[in-house]
Each structure stands twice: as C-alpha cells, then as structure tokens.
Design a protein around this motif. Structure first.
Motif, short mmCIF file in Angstrom:
data_model
loop_
_atom_site.label_atom_id
_atom_site.label_comp_id
_atom_site.label_asym_id
_atom_site.label_seq_id
_atom_site.Cartn_x
_atom_site.Cartn_y
_atom_site.Cartn_z
N SER A 64 11.88 47.31 37.26
CA SER A 64 11.82 45.87 37.55
C SER A 64 12.76 45.58 38.71
O SER A 64 13.82 46.19 38.79
CB SER A 64 12.31 45.05 36.34
N THR A 65 12.38 44.67 39.56
CA THR A 65 13.23 44.40 40.72
C THR A 65 13.50 42.91 40.87
O THR A 65 12.58 42.10 40.79
CB THR A 65 12.52 44.90 42.01
N LEU A 66 14.77 42.58 41.07
CA LEU A 66 15.13 41.20 41.42
C LEU A 66 15.05 41.08 42.93
O LEU A 66 15.81 41.73 43.64
CB LEU A 66 16.55 40.87 40.94
N ARG A 67 14.10 40.31 43.40
CA ARG A 67 13.84 40.29 44.83
C ARG A 67 14.53 39.17 45.57
O ARG A 67 14.41 39.04 46.77
CB ARG A 67 12.33 40.20 45.09
N GLU A 68 15.21 38.30 44.87
CA GLU A 68 15.84 37.18 45.58
C GLU A 68 17.23 36.93 45.03
O GLU A 68 17.56 37.33 43.91
CB GLU A 68 14.99 35.92 45.40
N LEU A 69 18.05 36.29 45.82
CA LEU A 69 19.37 35.87 45.35
C LEU A 69 19.23 34.44 44.84
O LEU A 69 18.35 33.71 45.27
CB LEU A 69 20.37 35.91 46.49
N PRO A 70 20.11 34.04 43.90
CA PRO A 70 20.07 32.65 43.46
C PRO A 70 20.20 31.72 44.67
O PRO A 70 20.85 32.07 45.65
CB PRO A 70 21.29 32.54 42.56
N GLY A 71 19.57 30.56 44.58
CA GLY A 71 19.56 29.64 45.72
C GLY A 71 20.94 29.14 46.08
O GLY A 71 21.90 29.28 45.31
N GLY A 72 21.06 28.58 47.27
CA GLY A 72 22.31 27.96 47.67
C GLY A 72 23.36 28.93 48.20
O GLY A 72 24.47 28.54 48.50
N ARG A 73 23.00 30.20 48.28
CA ARG A 73 23.97 31.16 48.82
C ARG A 73 23.85 31.21 50.33
O ARG A 73 22.77 31.21 50.88
CB ARG A 73 23.68 32.57 48.29
N LYS A 74 25.02 31.32 50.99
CA LYS A 74 24.99 31.49 52.44
C LYS A 74 25.20 32.97 52.74
O LYS A 74 26.04 33.61 52.10
CB LYS A 74 26.11 30.68 53.09
N PRO A 75 24.47 33.52 53.69
CA PRO A 75 24.66 34.94 54.00
C PRO A 75 26.12 35.21 54.39
O PRO A 75 26.74 34.40 55.08
CB PRO A 75 23.74 35.17 55.20
#
Ligand code: ADP
Ligand code: MG
Length: 683
Positions: free
Chosen positions: A432-443
């Motif tokens: 299983s893969t988590l393809r995104e970071l939680p929203g609101g994060r700045k690189p």
C-alpha cells in the motif's frame, strides 16, 4: 535420480575428507554447491595482437626468441632475465623476474606463449606466466575462470576439482525452468550453461550461458516468493477479525484532523485484510511526514475492538516513547490501554508489563524488538505493526507462531522502495502506498553551505527561535566510533550554548540513560527547549510539528536516504521549514548527494538516486536488508530479466493444476525443500 544437493563432496575424484572440510569453509558442502560455485571473473589468455594492446594492459602473446637471454642478479635472491623476442613482427624485450633457471630454456628460434604486462613506451613485457611448447597446462589461447578462494584452497586446485566434478556429474544437472518457458526464452540446456560458465569456450555462447543462468536464478527466486504469497493467502490459519465498522469510523471522525484520501484508501485495504481469514503481510510505504502513524493507530484500534491485542515495533527507544505517548493520547478516551516495553525497563517493571500483557490488561504494546523476545507473552496477539524496520522476517513470524499466534503484519517504511527492490526484497508482500502529504504543508527549502558560513547559520537559528519555532542540529557522523560521535555532539552543544540562551539548548545522544533521553525529548516536544543538538538517534520517526529548521553538519557523510529521513523531521506543520546542509564534500558522490537533496523533496526520487549512487547492497544498510543474494544476477543491471522472470512465474502459478502436473514435479519438490509448503493446505 541422483540428487546433487545431497551428494557428498568426497564423491568427486580428488576430494578427500580433509579437502571436503576445507571446501566447507567456503560454503561448499555438496556436489551441487561445487558445480554452482561460479567464478567471479575470468583471466583472458587468448592470444592477441600487440597493435591492439594498450599501455599497461595485461596481454598474452605468441612470441619467438631471437636474442640471447641476459641474466642479472641483484643481491642473493633477486634476479632478472631479459631477452629479445619478436611478436606480431615487432621486436620486443621480455623480462622475467626471479626465475634464473629459465635462461637455459630460452633458446633462439623457440616459440612460446607469454602473458604479462605490456609497457608500450619501452616495448617491454614483464612476464608473469610462461608456457613452453607442449606444456600440459596449455592455458594460452583460453579464458580461465577465477574463483574466490581462501585458506588452503588454491585457484589451481579448485579449477581442477570443478573440472573433475563437471566431468563426473554435469550430465546429472537437472533442468529447472519448464521446457515451454525455456523454449520461449531461447535457453540452452542448464548443464551446458554451467559448463560454459566454468570452462568458457571464448565464443558468444558465454554471454548466452550467463543470461540463461541469470534468468533461471531470478525465475526460481520469483517462483519461491510468489508461491509463498499464494500459499499464505490461501491458508485460512490467520485471524479473521470481527469489528464494528461504524465504531472505527467514529474513531476516525474524532481524530484532530481529516484523513487524506490516500490514508483513507490505505486504511480500507488494511481493514479488509484484518477481516480476512488469511494472515496479512502488507507493506505500507509513504514518504516522511505522509502520516503513517495514524494509519497504524486506526488499524490497531480495529484489532483491539475485535478483541485482540496489537503490538507496534520500532527501531529506537525514543521512537517507542513517542509512539506510546501519542497512542495513549488517541486511545485513552476509549478505555484502550497502551504499554511500553523496551530494553531499558528494570527487571521488575519488565516482568510486570509482561504479566499484564499475558493477562490481557494491555491492549496495545509499543516497543523495540524486545517485543518478540522469548519470554514475552500475549493473551491474543492479532496485529503487529512495525515502523521503520525494514523487514519483519519469516523468522520473526515463526517466533510468534511458536507462541501460538499468527498475527496480521503491517510493515511501515519511509524509505520508498524503488521498483527493482520492491519486487525482489518485498515481492512476498502486498503493498500500500501513501501518495500524498497532508494538506497545508509547504515544501521544505533546502540549502547547501560550506563550513565557513557558520555565522550566518547561527543567525538563521536565532531568527527561527525568535519567531517561536524550533530547530535541530545533527552532528557529524563518525561511523567507526560511537564514542567520537557522542563527543562531537557534546562539543557542538557547548559551542552553541555560548551563542544561544543555554537553557534553550538540549543535547541528545545514544549514550545517555533512557530516562534522560526521554526527558529531553519530552521537553523539546513541549517547546521548553528551542534547539536540540543530536546525533542521528532522532533519524527516524521523531515528530515535533513546531520544528522548522534542520541543520546537518558534515552532511556529505550521510547516505541520501538518511539525509532525507533527517530532513523529514521538519516540515511537519503549517510553517515554512528549512534544511541546511553544511558540507565541504571531497568526493564526487558527496557532491552528488548534496545536489540531489537541494533539487528534490520527493522521497521516491531520492531513493532512486540513492540506489544509483550506492547499489542495492548498501541501500538498506547492511544487515537487516532482507535482500536476497544472487550468484550471478544483479537486480539492478538485470532488471528486465527480473521482470520477465516474475511474469513467467506468475503465469505458471496461475495454472490450477501447477502443483500436480508431472512436468513441474522438480519445481514443486524444490519449493517443498525451501519450506514454502511447510504447514500449508497444499501438502
Ligand atoms: P510519518 O509518515 O513520517 O510517520 P507521521 O505519522 O509522524 O508521519 O505524521 C506526520 C505529522 O502529520 C504528524 O504530526 C501527524 O499528526 C500529522 N498528520 C498525519 N495525518 C494528517 C492529516 N491527515 N492531516 C493533518 N495532519 C496529519
Ligand atoms: Mg513515522
């Protein structure tokens, strides 16, 4: 039929009990081992043209003596013979060191084969091997295998013995790859390929033989992996958990944030596995900060609701403490009890904890590998989650089986696995893969600076602290010595205390007592400390969202994946985060790493580059890698073959009657020998 795997070495003419023992030291214990002890390179004695030979190269020539040999002595033991010869109609000088007896034999007009290093400028060859006409050794004109040998076993002897073994037993080498696949892949018979590898004919056949054996090796490996997976999926000996889905939904709704779409999907996959009667073996990969812990928490919650216990296994005590704290916070309102079991508990507290676990007073236990040690008992272990440990091996599973449990296993990793490794090292797992970071994060912004910019770096720290943020300083890594590592951290801590408010600066390293470490971490997490000077003990998992600045000293000493892990300690909240790499790299790879870090934040990209720079062996760090060792195959270079082998194995296993068809009997026997069918329904 003759089984070469059980046939003792002494059946080979020329191998007695003593030699058999010496071979065993090289890991060779049966005739099959000997036949498949492949050379790691070849020595090319094929006669070549001098015109095509580069300066300094080793070459074999057919040469004719034209002058009289001249012998010179240096001291008592050392001597040199020089002699004019012609080779390829060129006049050259050949030189022999410390073989004065050759002078007699070098008579003008004689033609002989010499091998040695060519000095183009002086037109001279330093001869290492000489072959006179009619010599029985006759390697001139051939390509000779070079084996890895040691102890009393010599190159010459093992060549001879393998030759002998081939003469006696090559005809008994069985085919493994089924005929229809072999035909499709244009393979030559296995026994011929083995002979060619040991005794190269110097033709194209050599490359073909290697391809065939590489394919076979990868095919057998894939077959094993996939058979294992198929068999364990079919087994109904896992725990079919029953929990109320509505209750799990409620737990998710009460979390302080909304799950990302990726998290939801992954959780659904896991919950389905928990409910199924076969035991789960799932890998969860997701970049640092993608929110794996909460996935673990929801899964553990479901397991507990189904009446089972859960265990969360982590590599360090710091991480164990952190997870225990955050799980306690999440579970307490539901009356779920969380325990902590690490190596540094006192004997008494450890005994008490184990007793509570046995009685079922603890629902979820968090700890290091202490969790599956011999004396640890559970009442009903249903789910094991491992965080940042690369592999929960067959061995660990069997320890738990012996305790009477066959739990579902979820393995979480932040080192995204490049595709090549995924199908080799983890091919027996569902992914299983988590393809995104939680929203609101700045690189995270990453900078690479030289050591002479320290003042500005300190200014940067002061600014972030001034704004209420927190920072980490990671000290240089001294791999050979934990002591120096610790000393470094202490020194850096002192230096920074001189320029920053000392009560705000904490120190963390591996030699501190567990309670002290825990205390420092707690104060840092609570925001009492602004800056944490640390060795790499915080590399994995540590989660303090208010930290926005990661400074890494001598960053070029760290591997790329490790740097990415360290960087992942910041950028976990909504504030802009920074990573500063301080390094004056001396090597090209060091510079490459710094560049890669400043160019990308993507863990998958980082791990791809890491694999390129380091090769698969080093990728996971040495020991725990769980990577298979191949004789010939290289899972990066032979990746296409690996994919073919995987597809072929899958097709084969997809046939319902695979296990009973007579033409596959050899494969099925092999799978049984490998323990794949050990306790399954299929034997
Ligand atoms: P990792 O995958 O590196 O283990 P963590 O599980 O430590 O990441 O999560 C990183 C941070 O993100 C934590 O502070 C966690 O509380 C937070 N987090 C996780 N999921 C979400 C989400 N869906 N929305 C917002 N924050 C989240
Ligand atoms: Mg984590």
């Amino acid at each position: 039929m003759l089984d070469l795997h059980t046939l003792p070495l002494t059946s080979v003419t020329g191998v007695g009990p003593q030699k058999a023992k010496e071979l065993a030291a090289l890991g060779i214990t049966s005739v099959a081992d000997l036949l498949f002890y492949f050379p790691f390179r070849y020595e090319d004695y094929r006669i070549r043209d001098l015109a095509e030979t580069a300066d300094g190269e080793k070459v074999t020539l057919l040469a004719k003596v034209v002058g009289m040999p001249v012998l010179q002595h240096f001291g008592r033991r050392k001597s040199r013979i020089t002699c004019k010869m012609t080779a390829d109609s060129l006049m050259i000088t050949a030189a022999w060191f410390n073989q004065p007896f050759l002078r007699e034999r070098l008579v003008p007009g004689l033609e002989l084969t010499i091998t040695g290093k060519w000095d183009a400028r002086r037109r001279q060859m330093t001869v290492s091997e000489t072959e006179f006409p009619g010599s029985r050794k006759a390697q001139g004109g051939t390509v000779q295998p070079v084996y890895s040998v040691g102890g009393p076993i010599t190159q010459k002897w093992i060549r001879k013995v393998i030759g002998q073994a081939l003469t006696q037993y090559a005809p008994a080498i069985p085919e493994m790859v089924p005929a229809e696949i072999a035909a499709q892949r244009g393979m030559i018979p296995r026994r011929e390929a083995v002979i060619e590898i040991h005794q190269p004919s110097g033709t194209k056949q050599g490359a073909l033989a290697r391809e065939c054996l590489v394919y076979e090796e990868l095919f057998m490996f894939q077959l094993k992996l996939q058979a294992y997976r198929a068999v364990s999926r079919n087994r109904k000996d896992g725990v079919a958990m029953k929990f109320d889905m509505e209750e799990v939904r409620r737990f998710v709704r009460e979390l302080p944030f909304t799950l990302t779409a990726s998290q939801k999907q992954v959780i659904a996959e896991i919950l389905r596995d928990l409910q199924a009667p076969s035991s789960m073996n799932r890998l969860l990969q997701g970049d640092v900060g993608s929110g794996k812990t909460v996935v673990a928490a929801v899964s553990l919650y479901a397991a507990v609701r189904a009446g089972h216990q859960g265990a969360l296994m982590v590599p360090t005590e710091i991480l164990a403490e952190q997870h225990a704290r955050s799980l306690t916070r999440m579970f307490e309102p539901y009356g779920i009890t969380v325990g902590l079991l690490t190596g540094s508990l006192t004997d008494k507290r450890r005994r008490d904890m184990i007793a509570s676990m046995r009685m079922g007073l603890i629902d979820v236990v968090v700890g290091t590998h202490a969790l599956i040690q011999e004396d640890v008992e559970y009442r009903s272990l249903g789910l094991v989650v491992t965080d940042e440990q690369h592999r929960f091996g067959v061995q660990q599973r069997s320890v738990l089986r012996h305790k009477g449990f066959n739990p579902d296993v979820l393995t979480m990793t932040a080192t995204p696995i490049p595709r090549t490794l995924a199908i080799t090292a983890f091919g027996d797992m569902d992914v299983s893969t988590l393809r995104e970071l939680p929203g609101g994060r700045k690189p995270i912004e990453t900078y690479w600076v030289k050591h002479d910019k320290m003042e500005r770096v300190i200014g940067f720290i002061q600014r972030e602290l001034g704004e209420g943020r927190q920072a980490y300083v990671i000290c240089p890594l001294i791999e050979e010595s934990e002591k120096l590592d610790v000393q470094n951290a202490i020194d850096v801590h002192q230096q920074l205390c001189a320029v920053l408010p000392p009560e705000k600066v904490g120190l963390l390293h591996g030699r501190m007592p567990a309670a002290e470490k825990d205390d420092v971490m707690r104060r840092y997490a609570a925001g009492e400390l602004g800056l944490l000077v640390s060795t790499t003990v915080i590399e994995v998992g540590v989660d303090v969202p208010n930290a926005t600045l990661m400074i890494i000293y001598d960053a070029d000493r760290f591997g790329l994946s490790q740097l990415h892990q360290l960087r992942g300690r910041v950028g976990r909240g909504s504030h802009q985060s920074y990573c500063i790499l301080i390094a004056d790299p001396k090597s090209e790879t060091g510079r490459e790493r710094m560049k890669a870090m400043t160019e990308t934040n993507d863990g998958f990209e980082i791990s791809r580059r890491d694999l390129e720079l380091r090769g698969p062996g080093d990728f996971f760090g040495t020991k725990q890698s769980g990577l298979p060792e191949f004789r010939l195959a290289d899972m990066v270079a032979d990746f296409e073959t690996l994919e073919q082998a995987r597809d072929d194995a899958a097709q084969l296993l997809a046939q319902d009657d695979f296990w009973v068809r007579p033409e596959y009997a050899a494969l099925v026997r092999y799978l049984k020998q490998e323990g794949i069918l050990g306790t399954g329904i299929l034997d």
